[in-house]
Scaffold this active site. Sequence first.
Site, PDB file in Angstrom:
ATOM      1  N   GLU A  42      64.510 -22.539  31.979  1.00  0.00           N
ATOM      2  CA  GLU A  42      63.693 -21.542  31.311  1.00  0.00           C
ATOM      3  C   GLU A  42      63.268 -20.553  32.398  1.00  0.00           C
ATOM      4  O   GLU A  42      62.724 -20.971  33.426  1.00  0.00           O
ATOM      5  CB  GLU A  42      62.466 -22.216  30.679  1.00  0.00           C
ATOM      6  CG  GLU A  42      61.742 -21.271  29.768  1.00  0.00           C
ATOM      7  CD  GLU A  42      60.515 -21.886  29.093  1.00  0.00           C
ATOM      8  OE1 GLU A  42      60.335 -23.116  29.145  1.00  0.00           O
ATOM      9  OE2 GLU A  42      59.754 -21.101  28.520  1.00  0.00           O
ATOM     10  N   ARG A 273      64.003 -37.969  35.906  1.00  0.00           N
ATOM     11  CA  ARG A 273      63.638 -36.752  36.606  1.00  0.00           C
ATOM     12  C   ARG A 273      63.186 -37.102  38.015  1.00  0.00           C
ATOM     13  O   ARG A 273      62.837 -38.244  38.307  1.00  0.00           O
ATOM     14  CB  ARG A 273      62.602 -35.935  35.849  1.00  0.00           C
ATOM     15  CG  ARG A 273      61.249 -36.544  35.662  1.00  0.00           C
ATOM     16  CD  ARG A 273      60.393 -35.688  34.712  1.00  0.00           C
ATOM     17  NE  ARG A 273      60.077 -34.376  35.235  1.00  0.00           N
ATOM     18  CZ  ARG A 273      60.317 -33.221  34.586  1.00  0.00           C
ATOM     19  NH1 ARG A 273      60.886 -33.229  33.398  1.00  0.00           N
ATOM     20  NH2 ARG A 273      59.966 -32.083  35.106  1.00  0.00           N
ATOM     21  N   LYS A 283      56.226 -26.525  36.884  1.00  0.00           N
ATOM     22  CA  LYS A 283      56.255 -25.079  37.122  1.00  0.00           C
ATOM     23  C   LYS A 283      54.903 -24.445  36.841  1.00  0.00           C
ATOM     24  O   LYS A 283      54.515 -23.495  37.499  1.00  0.00           O
ATOM     25  CB  LYS A 283      57.326 -24.427  36.245  1.00  0.00           C
ATOM     26  CG  LYS A 283      58.689 -24.417  36.906  1.00  0.00           C
ATOM     27  CD  LYS A 283      59.665 -23.570  36.137  1.00  0.00           C
ATOM     28  CE  LYS A 283      60.261 -24.339  35.005  1.00  0.00           C
ATOM     29  NZ  LYS A 283      61.359 -23.660  34.329  1.00  0.00           N
TER      30      LYS A 283
HETATM   31  P1  ATP Z   1      58.603 -27.667  33.916  1.00  0.00           P
HETATM   32  O1  ATP Z   1      58.154 -28.712  32.949  1.00  0.00           O
HETATM   33  O2  ATP Z   1      58.104 -27.865  35.303  1.00  0.00           O
HETATM   34  O3  ATP Z   1      58.436 -26.263  33.417  1.00  0.00           O
HETATM   35  P2  ATP Z   1      61.159 -27.832  32.867  1.00  0.00           P
HETATM   36  O4  ATP Z   1      61.798 -29.138  32.703  1.00  0.00           O
HETATM   37  O5  ATP Z   1      60.560 -27.244  31.640  1.00  0.00           O
HETATM   38  O6  ATP Z   1      60.141 -27.916  34.058  1.00  0.00           O
HETATM   39  P3  ATP Z   1      63.395 -26.134  32.823  1.00  0.00           P
HETATM   40  O7  ATP Z   1      63.569 -24.797  33.425  1.00  0.00           O
HETATM   41  O8  ATP Z   1      63.335 -26.245  31.361  1.00  0.00           O
HETATM   42  O9  ATP Z   1      62.110 -26.769  33.489  1.00  0.00           O
HETATM   43  O10 ATP Z   1      64.475 -27.139  33.398  1.00  0.00           O
HETATM   44  C1  ATP Z   1      65.852 -26.866  33.468  1.00  0.00           C
HETATM   45  C2  ATP Z   1      66.600 -28.158  33.636  1.00  0.00           C
HETATM   46  O11 ATP Z   1      66.163 -28.829  34.822  1.00  0.00           O
HETATM   47  C3  ATP Z   1      66.364 -29.108  32.493  1.00  0.00           C
HETATM   48  O12 ATP Z   1      67.608 -29.669  32.118  1.00  0.00           O
HETATM   49  C4  ATP Z   1      65.444 -30.144  33.045  1.00  0.00           C
HETATM   50  O13 ATP Z   1      65.633 -31.382  32.429  1.00  0.00           O
HETATM   51  C5  ATP Z   1      65.816 -30.160  34.527  1.00  0.00           C
HETATM   52  N1  ATP Z   1      64.681 -30.583  35.326  1.00  0.00           N
HETATM   53  C6  ATP Z   1      63.452 -30.012  35.357  1.00  0.00           C
HETATM   54  N2  ATP Z   1      62.631 -30.694  36.176  1.00  0.00           N
HETATM   55  C7  ATP Z   1      63.354 -31.724  36.691  1.00  0.00           C
HETATM   56  C8  ATP Z   1      63.070 -32.792  37.602  1.00  0.00           C
HETATM   57  N3  ATP Z   1      61.877 -32.943  38.152  1.00  0.00           N
HETATM   58  N4  ATP Z   1      64.064 -33.658  37.899  1.00  0.00           N
HETATM   59  C9  ATP Z   1      65.286 -33.512  37.356  1.00  0.00           C
HETATM   60  N5  ATP Z   1      65.616 -32.532  36.495  1.00  0.00           N
HETATM   61  C10 ATP Z   1      64.669 -31.642  36.158  1.00  0.00           C
HETATM   62 MG    MG Z   2      61.762 -26.989  29.888  1.00  0.00          MG
END
Ligand code: ATP
Ligand code: MG
Length: 571
Positions: A42, A273, A283
């Site tokens: 995102e 994760r 984030k």
């Molecule tokens: P946040 O909750 O911090 O905003 P997010 O998961 O919403 O993080 P995205 O930009 O949606 O962030 O994530 C893109 C991809 O990265 C998704 O497939 C997500 O599952 C993966 N991802 C995000 N954080 C992690 C993590 N800590 N470990 C492994 N994969 C991750």
């Molecule tokens: Mg997300």
Amino acid sequence: MSEENIVLEDGKKTLNFIEAIVEKDLSEGVNNKRIQTRFPPEPNGYLHIGHAKAICLDFGIAREYGGVCNLRFDDTNPIKEDTEYVDAIMQDIQWLGYRWGNVYYASDYFQQLWDYAVDLIKAGKAYIDEQSSEQIAQQKGTPTQPGVNSPFRDRPVDENLRLFNKMNSGEIAEGQMVLRAKIDMANPNMHFRDPIIYRVIHTPHHRTGNAWKAYPMYDFAHGQSDYFEGVTHSLCTLEFEVHRPLYDWFVDELKKFHPEDGSYRPRQYEFNRLNLTYTVMSKRKLLQLVKENLVAGWDDPRMPTVCGFRRRGYTPEAIHKFIRKIGYTKYDGVIDYALLEHSVREDLNAKARRVSAVLEPVKLVLTNYPEGKTEMMEAVNNPEDPSAGVHEIAFSRELYIEKEDFMENAPAKFFRMTPGCEVRLKNAYIVKCTGVKKDAAGNIVEIYAEYDPLTKSGMPESNRKVKGTLHWVSAAHCMTAEVRLYDRLFSVENPNDEKDADFRDLLNPDSLKILTGCKIEKDLENARPLEHFQFQRLGYFNVDQDSEPGKLIFNRTVSLKDSWNKLKNKD
Ligand code: ATP
Ligand code: MG
């Protein structure tokens, strides 16, 4: 830990569980043996090391099995998203060494998603609910108690269609109406209890502007986007496991409207994760640190972001090493930051040129060394890599050594310089301290020593046993630089676990120490941003982008040894 994931045994690789699934699908001819993945960030922040773990899997699987991995910006929430993030995400993926097949945006599918939602409404499988989100939440029930049907659940199709159009035309206020899928208010999986699939947002979108006011929710957009693109393996983190049945439900329904797609369907798989000690990975929290100037930006070298690590001097190879060490499993846990640093040391040890720098200098005068004489000493660039060769470092009568390498009344176990004892100056001579000069306050301002001309490195006498070896630079042949020393961003191991504390109060107040009068050898004159060095005995350093001609700034990437765990074990 699953280091065995990468060990080759009898020429055969041990697979992680995702690779095992992919190989099985290939052997069974699933999706015509096509492998397609996507990385779906995102664009609401910069990538962190957790994302790097997902990137290595998404792009890695595609690379390994001759498939394609696309980059898809999951931009369905205009409130938090921005093109600044889009550009940064692309740069970081490339830096990690990956190339995408195509770049897609979930917003490219707004029309297709809309059409599918209309199909669902026409099939009697979606309705407009005019209740508030609080009312809807109250009616959801609990996993053991069925929910309550919305009073709007049986609205006629044409009324639903009319209101859905109004949701998108700007006539409906935010929060006034939502579109819900009509599934099952008693389903034990709460995600099936008539999930919200569209809501109204009036904020303009960073790509589609004011074209849309009705925006799809994650669960409705994600699986369908996978479907429209032809994704075969949709890899995500474990918290989405409970969403998977809904993912499948929407895909099944969509397939009913597209018989021409035959047996093709995307499938979701979940892995653990990455969580790291002494930092946060959300984030939202990272954005807060940036916005409130608690760090110097997304690329502050203390941040767990990909750009922060890059600026600090971590290499893509070090990050890959780390991710191979932690592997992919089905269990969530917290990884010790020290393991990441270990991977960085491992990589830089093989690559970094050894140079001399004195961070907190004190003058050392060799009273029996001829005034005005300069000798060029040979310094090995990297003992791990003979092909890296040697460079020369100037030696003269006046040198700088580290303040902490001298002690006037030293205990027996002090293996550095103290009056009357011999130490070796790296790549040069053995010297013996003869005295010091102090200022009025009693601070040592100069140290005096005599050198032994028969002990130059390489001479037979140079093998004489001495207390220790010190690094140095020649006062007349060095430059002054700034050095930034970093420590853990947070002072507690798991900032997320401290439920009663504001995470900002847990920041480590000593996470940045700036040293200005550091003395570095002349050979570093032409060092460029991001170049890596080992400062002998001190750690790995790189040139910071804030450097200017004649004003070099170095970041300590990582110390030579893990002093943190040692400190902790002492308590
Ligand atoms: P946040 O909750 O911090 O905003 P997010 O998961 O919403 O993080 P995205 O930009 O949606 O962030 O994530 C893109 C991809 O990265 C998704 O497939 C997500 O599952 C993966 N991802 C995000 N954080 C992690 C993590 N800590 N470990 C492994 N994969 C991750
Ligand atoms: Mg997300």
